[in-house]
Design a protein around this motif. Structure first.
Motif: not given
Lengths: 313, 353
Positions: A75-79, A260-266
């Motif tokens: 769910g990357a903010a930047v590619v 851009k921020e989004a929840p990220f889970s390992f």
């Protein structure tokens, strides 16, 4: 604490860093891609997670040849393409850099900068001669570890000329030189020199190379190549201890800059991802469409050149 | 029985060719199917390996035209290897066992239209010259119109408010062209399209990023060959300027070109090479943000242009991206390079303006 994850998934190796808001490295990892980018990233995430305490990843950036696939999965903010990511990453380490040499597993590039701005770049166009995978296969042929290549090269007094324009021809020439009696260290030094000549004549053709010069990518770990570069361009060549992480560093910085921020889970390291390549078949072009599934559910698909091949999630 | 005529795919220029053949020569026209990977496979399989990529594309297209029922193929001449395409392709197709008639325009001189007449007779022995002349005028107008519309699209498609508006206007125009009976109808369709496009709402900044695309004749004009790079770049929010097109009405005579680029080249370097240098120099002088050089792998004249472009790039501090296309060009590698080029242009401009 907010943290930013950058992942660089190359053909040969996968690199990851986690930065805090001040660009300090909180965690880093480097491992082999082994032809399985999803598996490599899962291992990467598990390793990074174990190094982190109290940091919360709020944004992810990906770069490298599998950036799109891994971007979808994380769910990357930047590619971002490798050139921009490497430029940004290098500038964070060497703000005054003018030239970046990068030789990776499958490709090589040059980036020219002026006052912190990319002004020109080039990538190898057709052949992978002179890249990392070429050196590893030659090392195997000569029966030495590629990690020892540089050290052995430095012992040579008289590097053997190797015709390295093309990988296949270089291999024949190398075998020939060995058969007629050139010593192993001279051949290895010759190969390092050939890599440099090939790079300067192809990738860097017509570019004004100005110091400070930073050399990155897996091949930068080879002191023989570094020495050959210095002799050829007449300037010192800087190899950073974190040079292999520059792309990941750039990706993390770009993720932070994107805002851009989004929840990220390992936890995604434990999820089941499957990719499937299908041939569209709706016309003779036969576009190869890549479908990515998470736990059996379609996440995204791409690769079609017209709307006939659209696959909807 | 009128002949079923075909010509290799070349961008969208099959529309005026079709008009010339059907209205001007009263023969049938077989539109070769749109090029796909299969076209490339066929072309690659039966071409000499070292032939330039357009040879392979057009050979594949001719085979698909034969499969679609064509019985008379037309191939053009040209000032480089293109001049040998026809002869070699005819031989290859005969060796493959196809039966067809072949009209090789390499024997004609386009600047002397009368030299075309014997070739027209092969297509239709009873053709009427006045009729053909009328169709010729309409077809020429079509080419001009298509080039004008495409030029407008390249400069504006990156700024449209409603996605697809320009593409739709362009598609309608091309449909109308196919139905047009004469020059007057072509002109009317063109005016309608240009009017419509001018009304499409855009958000164009006062000083947008401007990129000049220069390079080899076929690859630059055939979007399939260059992976549609112009639209791909334009849609990132850039103005794309390309001088090279079939009407060529914006290119100057060779003598004048040579005078303008005297600082960089002393001798005539062949076919499109001089225009490539001239157009690149114009972009540089006008302060464009970048240049993209497009060629097929193995194109000698355009290869020779590269060192000159490097000098222009250095003198005017304008970045140049060199792209070489062949049958193996990977989509990923290309999009990486285009994306990086875009990032660089944006970064340079932000820092220095």
């Amino acid at each position: 604490m907010k943290a930013y994850l950058g992942i660089d998934i190359g053909s040969i190796s996968t690199k990851g860093v986690v930065l805090d808001g001040e660009k300090n490295i909180l965690a880093r990892e480097y491992l082999w891609t082994e032809g399985n980018p999803v598996g490599a990233v899962k291992r990467l995430l598990a390793a990074l997670r174990s190094q982190l305490t109290g940091a919360e990843v709020v944004s992810v950036g990906t770069t490298g040849s599998a950036r799109k696939l891994i971007g979808v999965i994380t769910g990357a903010a930047v590619v971002k393409n490798e050139i921009t990511a490497h430029a940004v990453g290098t500038l964070s380490l060497h703000p005054d850099v003018r030239t970046v040499f990068e030789i990776g597993g499958q490709d090589s590039k040059i980036i020219l900068l002026d006052q912190g701005v990319v002004t020109d770049y080039a990538m190898n166009t057709l052949c992978a001669a002179g890249t990392g995978s070429f050196l590893s296969s030659q090392a195997r042929r000569l029966g030495v570890e590629v990690e020892d290549f540089g050290r052995i090269a430095l012992t040579s007094q008289n590097p053997t000329p190797i015709a390295a324009r093309c990988t296949v021809f270089a291999e024949s020439d190398l075998v020939h030189k060995a058969q007629i009696g050139h010593s192993r260290e001279d051949i290895i030094a010759g190969l390092c020199k050939a890599v440099v000549t090939n790079y300067l004549n192809n990738v860097a053709k017509g570019k004004a190379i100005r110091p400070p010069i930073v050399f990155q990518g897996g091949v930068s770990k080879n002191v023989g190549v570094v020495r050959a570069f210095e002799q050829a361009v007449g300037h010192p060549v800087i190899v950073d201890e974190n040079g292999h992480l520059t792309g990941a560093l750039g990706a993390a910085i770009l993720a932070r800059r994107s805002g851009k921020e989004a929840p990220f889970s390992f936890e995604i390291a434990e999820a089941d991802f499957k990719t499937r390549g299908v041939n569209c078949g709706r016309c003779a072009n036969q576009c190869e469409i890549i479908c990515v599934y998470r736990d059996g559910k379609l996440l995204d698909a791409w690769g079609n050149r017209c709307e006939k091949g659209t696959v909807k999630a | 029985m009128p002949h079923k005529v075909s010509f290799p795919q070349f961008g969208d220029y099959w529309i005026p060719f079709e008009h010339l053949v059907t209205r001007g020569l009263e023969a049938e026209y077989v539109v070769p199917p749109p090029m796909t990977k299969r076209t490339l496979e066929l072309g690659g399989k039966y071409s000499p390996d070292t032939a330039c990529a357009p040879f392979k594309y057009t050979l594949g297209s001719l085979i698909e035209a034969l499969e679609a029922g064509a019985d008379l193929l037309v191939e053009t001449g040209g000032a480089c290897r293109l001049g040998y395409y026809g002869e070699l392709q005819e031989q290859i197709l005969r060796d493959l066992g196809y039966s067809f008639e072949f009209v090789n325009l390499a024997g004609a001189n386009y600047s002397k239209p009368l030299t075309l007449l014997p070739f027209l007779k092969k297509i239709n022995p009873h053709y009427s010259l006045p009729r053909f002349a009328m169709a010729g005028l309409a077809a020429a107008k079509m080419v001009d119109g298509m080039d004008a519309v495409d030029d407008f699209v390249r400069k504006n498609i990156g700024f449209e408010r409603e996605a697809g508006a320009f593409e739709a206007a362009r598609a309608d125009f091309f449909r109308e062209l196919r139905a047009a009976a004469d020059r007057k109808e072509v002109s009317a369709a063109l005016s309608r399209c240009l009017e419509r496009m001018k009304k499409i709402p855009t958000d164009k900044p006062e000083r947008p990023y401007r990129i000049g695309v220069v390079g080899e004749y076929y690859t630059i004009m055939d979007p399939f060959s260059n992976h549609n790079l112009e639209w791909e770049l334009a849609k990132k929010g850039m103005v794309i300027e390309r001088w090279m097109n079939l009407s060529g009405n914006r290119l100057e005579p060779a003598k004048k070109v040579r005078e303008k680029i005297r600082r960089y080249t002393k001798y005539n370097m062949g076919v499109t090479c001089m225009s490539t240098i001239d157009c690149a120099l114009t972009c540089a002088k006008k302060g464009y943000d970048g240049i993209i050089h497009v060629k097929s792998f193995g194109c000698t004249p355009e290869n020779d242009a590269i060192p000159v472009l490097q000098n222009i790039s250095r003198d005017y501090k304008i970045p140049v991206l060199y792209l070489s296309f062949d049958l193996q060009t990977g989509e990923e590698g290309l999009s990486t390079r285009l994306e990086a080029f875009y990032d660089m242009v944006v970064m340079r401009k932000r820092a220095w303006s």
